[in-house]
Motif scaffolding. Sequence first.
Motif, PDB file in Angstrom:
ATOM      1  N   GLY A 325      -8.116  -5.068  12.385  1.00 24.09           N
ATOM      2  CA  GLY A 325      -8.803  -4.034  13.160  1.00 24.09           C
ATOM      3  C   GLY A 325      -9.591  -3.040  12.311  1.00 24.09           C
ATOM      4  O   GLY A 325     -10.142  -2.085  12.846  1.00 24.09           O
ATOM      5  N   GLN A 326      -9.652  -3.251  11.000  1.00 29.87           N
ATOM      6  CA  GLN A 326     -10.320  -2.282  10.140  1.00 29.87           C
ATOM      7  C   GLN A 326     -11.654  -2.786   9.583  1.00 29.87           C
ATOM      8  O   GLN A 326     -12.611  -2.043   9.511  1.00 29.87           O
ATOM      9  N   ARG A 327     -11.693  -4.051   9.179  1.00 32.50           N
ATOM     10  CA  ARG A 327     -12.856  -4.529   8.433  1.00 32.50           C
ATOM     11  C   ARG A 327     -13.913  -5.197   9.293  1.00 32.50           C
ATOM     12  O   ARG A 327     -15.091  -5.135   8.994  1.00 32.50           O
ATOM     13  N   ALA A 333      -9.403   1.400  19.867  1.00 28.12           N
ATOM     14  CA  ALA A 333     -10.108   2.665  19.633  1.00 28.12           C
ATOM     15  C   ALA A 333      -9.198   3.899  19.646  1.00 28.12           C
ATOM     16  O   ALA A 333      -9.467   4.876  18.951  1.00 28.12           O
ATOM     17  N   ALA A 335      -6.067   4.603  18.649  1.00 31.42           N
ATOM     18  CA  ALA A 335      -4.885   4.752  17.799  1.00 31.42           C
ATOM     19  C   ALA A 335      -4.887   6.105  17.098  1.00 31.42           C
ATOM     20  O   ALA A 335      -5.930   6.614  16.706  1.00 31.42           O
ATOM     21  N   ALA A 336      -3.685   6.658  16.919  1.00 34.01           N
ATOM     22  CA  ALA A 336      -3.567   7.948  16.231  1.00 34.01           C
ATOM     23  C   ALA A 336      -3.387   7.754  14.729  1.00 34.01           C
ATOM     24  O   ALA A 336      -3.852   8.570  13.930  1.00 34.01           O
ATOM     25  N   THR A 337      -2.706   6.675  14.341  1.00 36.78           N
ATOM     26  CA  THR A 337      -2.441   6.448  12.921  1.00 36.78           C
ATOM     27  C   THR A 337      -2.945   5.064  12.519  1.00 36.78           C
ATOM     28  O   THR A 337      -3.256   4.233  13.369  1.00 36.78           O
ATOM     29  N   LEU A 338      -2.967   4.834  11.219  1.00 43.58           N
ATOM     30  CA  LEU A 338      -3.411   3.540  10.719  1.00 43.58           C
ATOM     31  C   LEU A 338      -2.476   2.426  11.202  1.00 43.58           C
ATOM     32  O   LEU A 338      -2.922   1.375  11.647  1.00 43.58           O
ATOM     33  N   ASP A 339      -1.161   2.679  11.145  1.00 38.34           N
ATOM     34  CA  ASP A 339      -0.230   1.645  11.563  1.00 38.34           C
ATOM     35  C   ASP A 339      -0.408   1.304  13.046  1.00 38.34           C
ATOM     36  O   ASP A 339      -0.368   0.137  13.435  1.00 38.34           O
ATOM     37  N   THR A 343      -1.235  -2.384  14.716  1.00 40.67           N
ATOM     38  CA  THR A 343      -0.377  -3.051  15.707  1.00 40.67           C
ATOM     39  C   THR A 343      -1.070  -3.167  17.060  1.00 40.67           C
ATOM     40  O   THR A 343      -0.934  -4.184  17.734  1.00 40.67           O
ATOM     41  N   GLN A 344      -1.847  -2.142  17.436  1.00 36.15           N
ATOM     42  CA  GLN A 344      -2.540  -2.210  18.732  1.00 36.15           C
ATOM     43  C   GLN A 344      -3.741  -3.156  18.669  1.00 36.15           C
ATOM     44  O   GLN A 344      -4.005  -3.879  19.620  1.00 36.15           O
ATOM     45  N   ARG A 346      -4.043  -5.797  16.791  1.00 35.52           N
ATOM     46  CA  ARG A 346      -3.529  -7.168  16.756  1.00 35.52           C
ATOM     47  C   ARG A 346      -2.813  -7.521  18.065  1.00 35.52           C
ATOM     48  O   ARG A 346      -2.973  -8.619  18.589  1.00 35.52           O
ATOM     49  N   GLY A 347      -2.054  -6.576  18.583  1.00 35.25           N
ATOM     50  CA  GLY A 347      -1.316  -6.817  19.828  1.00 35.25           C
ATOM     51  C   GLY A 347      -2.245  -7.066  21.002  1.00 35.25           C
ATOM     52  O   GLY A 347      -1.976  -7.895  21.866  1.00 35.25           O
TER      53      GLY A 347
ATOM     54  N   ARG B  17       2.993  -6.716  12.462  1.00 32.18           N
ATOM     55  CA  ARG B  17       2.104  -5.680  12.999  1.00 32.18           C
ATOM     56  C   ARG B  17       1.495  -6.091  14.349  1.00 32.18           C
ATOM     57  O   ARG B  17       0.281  -6.210  14.512  1.00 32.18           O
ATOM     58  N   THR B  19       1.929  -5.161  18.572  1.00 32.59           N
ATOM     59  CA  THR B  19       2.607  -4.496  19.689  1.00 32.59           C
ATOM     60  C   THR B  19       2.907  -5.562  20.738  1.00 32.59           C
ATOM     61  O   THR B  19       2.106  -6.464  20.967  1.00 32.59           O
ATOM     62  N   LYS B  93      -7.800   5.275  10.201  1.00 36.49           N
ATOM     63  CA  LYS B  93      -7.003   6.396  10.710  1.00 36.49           C
ATOM     64  C   LYS B  93      -6.113   6.935   9.609  1.00 36.49           C
ATOM     65  O   LYS B  93      -5.807   6.239   8.632  1.00 36.49           O
ATOM     66  N   ARG B  94      -5.607   8.150   9.815  1.00 31.19           N
ATOM     67  CA  ARG B  94      -4.716   8.717   8.808  1.00 31.19           C
ATOM     68  C   ARG B  94      -3.428   7.892   8.752  1.00 31.19           C
ATOM     69  O   ARG B  94      -3.012   7.284   9.741  1.00 31.19           O
TER      70      ARG B  94
END
Lengths: 476, 97
Positions: A325-327, A333, A335-339, A343-344, A346-347, B17, B19, B93-94
């Motif tokens: 989801g990064q590259r 769109a 998500a609050a954190t990188l993790d 997960t969202q 990919r999920g 990773r 959900t 994201k942070r």
Amino acid sequence: MQASQWLPIAELSAKVRAGELRAADLVEQALKTIEAKKEYNAIIATIPERARTRAASIDAAIKNGETVGRLAGVPFIAKDNFLVFGAETTAASNMLKGFTAPYQSTVIEKLEAEGAICVAKANLDAFAHGASTENSDFFTTKNPADVARVPGGSSGGSAAAVVLDMAPFALGTDTGGSVRQPASFVGCVGYKPTYGLMSRSGIVAMASSTDVVGTLTRTADDAAYVIDVIAGRDPLDGTTIERDPAGYTDVPAAMKGKKIGLIKEWMGEGVAPGVATVIRSAADAFRAAGADVREVSLPSLPLSLAVYYIVVPAEVSSNLSRHDGQRFAFSYADAATLDESYTQSRGNGFGAEAKRRIMIGTYVLSSGYYDAYYRKAQTVRTKLINEFNEAFKQFDFLIGPVAPTTAFKIGENASDPLQMYLADVMTVGPSLAGLPAISVPAGTSDNLPVGLHIVAPQRSDRALLGMAKAAEELLA
Amino acid sequence: MADLTRDDVLKLAQLARLTLSEEEIEKYRSELSQILAYVQQLKDVDVTGLEPTSQVTGLMNVMREDEVVDYGVSPDDLLRIVPSKQDRQIKVKRMIA
């Protein structure tokens, strides 16, 4: 196979080069057929603009007396896991929907360098995970022989497109049967080369130790003509091997005196009687033509599906980790954190089968289970390879069915993943051993196509094409 | 091997990773257990004296010269497909909530 609107590929391109046919007309013919048969859902997207531009430049070059390639003006269709300019590359997944490739796959580059023109991208099971195209995130392709049935998979769109006469040939990928099994289900020729014979650079990776590029064609001669263009080493794929110095075209049909092993483990329990009958008649026809056909046993072969469903999910889980989801491609769109973004993305981006395989792969590679599952599977793989090597000391080729059944009904296996995996039970063995193998139309059972599986030793692709050609003549 | 538990599935999803919805957790618990039960048939296979195979054509250490080659793909071509960026950098994201 039914009469085709396309000439054999070698003749078709010769006529274009001679100025008797125009590339522009061939492209229109392909696009028109695709449009007329769109209810089969074989195609995800067409590439009209780029195809027409390329055709015009090829026609202009011929008019000016310039040299053009040996596939000049020949339209083709690529499975939608090949990176191709002018269209999205989705791998039939929501994850890659909207993705336009910044470069092209090596085999597409090689085909274009010889003047071939990619007109469309074909449907598949998302990320090539499946045996029916029902795992496509977009739609299920219908089998041209019976629209209530699947075309097989994962290269089901490519195989159906060839039988529907949309183009002279289509490209697929075969990780555990994804070219051969759909070819058997729809009734065309599906070729899986020796591991490493074609570059996988620019193809959405599934399982790197078995992934190969394959062709779907009307005849073994057409397959040979295309393979001759795309085979060989590529600096962008370190697993590629040297091409046969003799090339792959002009292979004489060869049957008389060949030693052929009919694999016992592929003819027993679990094989539909109608399929076994077609394969036995093929063996009889080969005997009548002077081949020495005997039964051979590879006792570990029934274990290959279990090996495959450890090794392949392990490699899938690794290869699909790049979809973070990064590259590139889908990104969640909110998500609050990188993790949470990982997960969202990919999920939500992966479909059910990709998630299933990623989790199996993660399990068999995880600490505490690695030795019991992954290492054990790779060691049984060695045992299987040894049995193939032993068999090839006695036989030139091994034969049997491509799949235990003819094409199944849409929805029949969709809710039972393990049942769906069994559709690959005969094709995964040669994949794990890196052997070249082909599906050749051998007859029908209840009006549904049945393919004959012919397997050869590594690097004997040329001999296999000669055998396939002879089989084609005898079984036509 | 016993059937996977709900916690096993959550652990795998966390490692991979992914959900999962409540419905998916139960679905995968049952399906993954079935698949793992199927592959258990390898457990008793005798592999004495055999080594694992991961590369089937015998290639080893495929080397190339360490030189820059222009493949016609620029950094800007690759940045074009990035979902979120700022200037010429990938924006994520942070890491700490």
